[in-house]
Design a protein around this motif. Structure first.
Motif, PDB file in Angstrom:
ATOM      1  N   PHE A   1       7.199   1.654   7.996  1.00 41.31           N
ATOM      2  CA  PHE A   1       6.983   2.342   6.954  1.00 41.31           C
ATOM      3  C   PHE A   1       6.476   3.588   6.601  1.00 41.31           C
ATOM      4  O   PHE A   1       7.024   4.131   7.257  1.00 41.31           O
ATOM      5  CB  PHE A   1       5.249   2.196   6.771  1.00 41.31           C
ATOM      6  N   PRO A   2       6.485   4.195   5.192  1.00 36.64           N
ATOM      7  CA  PRO A   2       6.636   5.814   5.366  1.00 36.64           C
ATOM      8  C   PRO A   2       5.136   6.338   5.742  1.00 36.64           C
ATOM      9  O   PRO A   2       4.480   5.474   5.268  1.00 36.64           O
ATOM     10  CB  PRO A   2       7.461   6.366   3.665  1.00 36.64           C
ATOM     11  N   LEU A   3       5.296   7.455   6.401  1.00 37.48           N
ATOM     12  CA  LEU A   3       3.738   8.197   6.022  1.00 37.48           C
ATOM     13  C   LEU A   3       3.390   8.389   4.971  1.00 37.48           C
ATOM     14  O   LEU A   3       4.184   9.238   5.073  1.00 37.48           O
ATOM     15  CB  LEU A   3       4.435   9.078   7.580  1.00 37.48           C
ATOM     16  N   TRP A   4       2.707   7.835   4.674  1.00 40.81           N
ATOM     17  CA  TRP A   4       1.580   8.327   3.719  1.00 40.81           C
ATOM     18  C   TRP A   4       0.132   8.991   4.099  1.00 40.81           C
ATOM     19  O   TRP A   4      -0.725   8.094   4.672  1.00 40.81           O
ATOM     20  CB  TRP A   4       1.306   7.591   2.339  1.00 40.81           C
ATOM     21  N   TRP A   5      -0.090   9.623   3.774  1.00 41.33           N
ATOM     22  CA  TRP A   5      -1.426  10.376   4.593  1.00 41.33           C
ATOM     23  C   TRP A   5      -1.652  10.566   5.452  1.00 41.33           C
ATOM     24  O   TRP A   5      -2.922  10.104   6.092  1.00 41.33           O
ATOM     25  CB  TRP A   5      -2.614  10.060   3.130  1.00 41.33           C
ATOM     26  N   TYR A   6      -0.468  10.393   6.489  1.00 36.51           N
ATOM     27  CA  TYR A   6      -0.951  11.224   8.060  1.00 36.51           C
ATOM     28  C   TYR A   6      -0.641   9.366   7.948  1.00 36.51           C
ATOM     29  O   TYR A   6      -1.190   8.897  10.077  1.00 36.51           O
ATOM     30  CB  TYR A   6      -1.823  11.601   8.322  1.00 36.51           C
ATOM     31  N   THR A   7      -1.014   8.418   7.194  1.00 38.57           N
ATOM     32  CA  THR A   7      -0.998   6.763   8.047  1.00 38.57           C
ATOM     33  C   THR A   7       0.392   6.008   7.623  1.00 38.57           C
ATOM     34  O   THR A   7       0.975   6.048   6.791  1.00 38.57           O
ATOM     35  CB  THR A   7      -1.774   6.706   8.507  1.00 38.57           C
TER      36      THR A   7
ATOM     37  N   LEU B   1      -1.472  10.804  15.719  1.00 39.90           N
ATOM     38  CA  LEU B   1      -1.068  10.306  14.528  1.00 39.90           C
ATOM     39  C   LEU B   1      -1.134   8.587  14.815  1.00 39.90           C
ATOM     40  O   LEU B   1      -1.629   8.774  14.300  1.00 39.90           O
ATOM     41  CB  LEU B   1      -0.777  10.881  13.207  1.00 39.90           C
ATOM     42  N   LEU B   2      -0.331   8.691  15.303  1.00 39.43           N
ATOM     43  CA  LEU B   2       0.017   6.762  15.632  1.00 39.43           C
ATOM     44  C   LEU B   2      -0.888   6.231  16.992  1.00 39.43           C
ATOM     45  O   LEU B   2      -0.540   5.051  16.626  1.00 39.43           O
ATOM     46  CB  LEU B   2       1.537   7.261  15.864  1.00 39.43           C
ATOM     47  N   PHE B   3      -1.680   6.737  17.447  1.00 39.77           N
ATOM     48  CA  PHE B   3      -2.593   6.244  18.671  1.00 39.77           C
ATOM     49  C   PHE B   3      -3.163   5.719  17.413  1.00 39.77           C
ATOM     50  O   PHE B   3      -3.605   3.911  18.810  1.00 39.77           O
ATOM     51  CB  PHE B   3      -2.882   7.687  19.024  1.00 39.77           C
ATOM     52  N   PRO B   4      -3.740   5.827  16.676  1.00 41.68           N
ATOM     53  CA  PRO B   4      -4.357   4.139  16.337  1.00 41.68           C
ATOM     54  C   PRO B   4      -3.792   3.069  16.194  1.00 41.68           C
ATOM     55  O   PRO B   4      -4.583   2.163  15.840  1.00 41.68           O
ATOM     56  CB  PRO B   4      -5.072   5.251  15.184  1.00 41.68           C
ATOM     57  N   ILE B   5      -3.025   3.707  15.419  1.00 45.64           N
ATOM     58  CA  ILE B   5      -1.875   2.636  15.162  1.00 45.64           C
ATOM     59  C   ILE B   5      -1.478   0.674  16.232  1.00 45.64           C
ATOM     60  O   ILE B   5      -1.416  -0.258  16.620  1.00 45.64           O
ATOM     61  CB  ILE B   5      -0.725   2.991  14.461  1.00 45.64           C
TER      62      ILE B   5
END
Ligand code: FAD
Length: 264
Positions: A98-104, A172-176
């Motif tokens: 995915f493209p990063l959109w609004w940090y997620t 930023l990617l930790f929640p994912i």
């Protein structure tokens, strides 16, 4: 290996679309079997609502977790969700692109997670008691499988570095990575992130395509992020705090949950 790539971009002729082609071609060249879920092309319904649980009584307020649990157990989830669950069980490796959109991630992909990760399948698995808080973070339905992200970002790599204004990309990617992929059991590989993409030139594309081919070649063998496992002594149960003495004394937040002793 069987690979499921979940693609979340509205335009097939995008940079993401071109990178998807590179990844799929390389995986197939390596002899892997690849299936793609193209969320926009397939018109994925992203919001969770009553339509997801046709058997939930009409005169009763919808409780999503309970409805999800009952529907999963009874085999009454909607066909689109059941098909995705079947693909997740089929695949040895999951790639979210995915493209990063609004940090997620784009909303459509979050909606895929919200709907496909049913209660009893991705969460609410295993014994829940004072001694044990289910099978998750290193255990769970998808344990033994691998997962990774392919992400494009407009910002510079520096902007996402340890002191960068956007915050470190690992945070930023930790929640994912931790909250969505590690949670139901996946071993999570370091993300493939492409920065500063909005000014991409053909030469940039060739450089990045080559790096992506390299990552696809090592998908089966490269080491995962060494997140700590929930049920193997690192955490106090049921408080779920990291046991005193573990982690670097100065570590805070997300970094605590990576075992620096085993990090590469
Ligand atoms: P495209 O728009 O398809 O292409 C990007 C560039 O690559 C263009 O110059 C195009 O000409 C070129 N290109 C495309 N295909 C090829 C090819 N095959 N070969 C060579 N060149 C090619 N960025 C952040 O860093 N953080 C954010 O929080 C963030 N939030 C955003 C929120 C929204 C709503 C939007 C729209 C953008 C946001 N961005 C953010 C930027 C976003 O991450 C990038 O626009 C996105 O990653 C670009 O990916 P794409 O596939 O859409 O690229």
């Amino acid at each position: 290996m069987k690979v499921l790539l979940v693609f979340a971009h509205p335009e097939r002729r995008s940079l993401n679309g071109a990178l998807r082609d590179v990844a799929v071609a390389e995986l197939e060249a390596q002899g892997h079997e690849v299936r793609v879920t193209d969320l926009y092309a397939e018109g994925w319904k992203s919001e969770v609502d009553r339509a997801d649980f046709p058997n939930w009584p009409r005169d009763e307020g919808l409780r999503v977790g309970t409805a999800s649990k009952k529907s999963f157990e009874a085999g009454n989830l909607t066909d689109d969700v059941k098909a995705e669950i079947e693909k997740l069980l089929w695949a040895d490796t999951l790639i979210l692109q995915f493209p990063l959109w609004w940090y997620t991630m784009p909303a459509i992909l979050k909606g895929w997670v919200d709907r496909v990760y049913a209660y009893g399948f991705a969460y609410g698995v295993g014994e829940h008691s004072d001694r044990r808080w289910g099978e998750r973070f290193g255990e769970g339905t998808l344990a033994g499988k691998r997962a990774m992200l392919i992400v494009t970002a407009g910002g510079w790599e520096e902007h996402y570095s340890a002191r960068g204004i956007n915050g470190p990309i690992e945070d930023l990617l930790f929640p994912i990575n931790h909250g969505i992929l590690y949670y139901p059991g996946y071993d999570v590989l370091p993300s493939f992130v492409v920065y500063q993409v909005d000014r991409f030139q053909p030469a940039d594309f060739e450089r990045v395509a080559e790096q992506l081919r390299g990552r696809m070649q090592t998908l089966e063998t490269s080491g995962p992020i060494p997140y700590r496992r929930q049920n193997f002594g690192d955490y106090l149960i049921p408080g779920m705090t990291l046991r005193p003495g573990l982690g670097e004394p100065e570590a805070r937040g997300f970094a605590l949950h990576v075992d620096a002793g085993t990090a590469e």
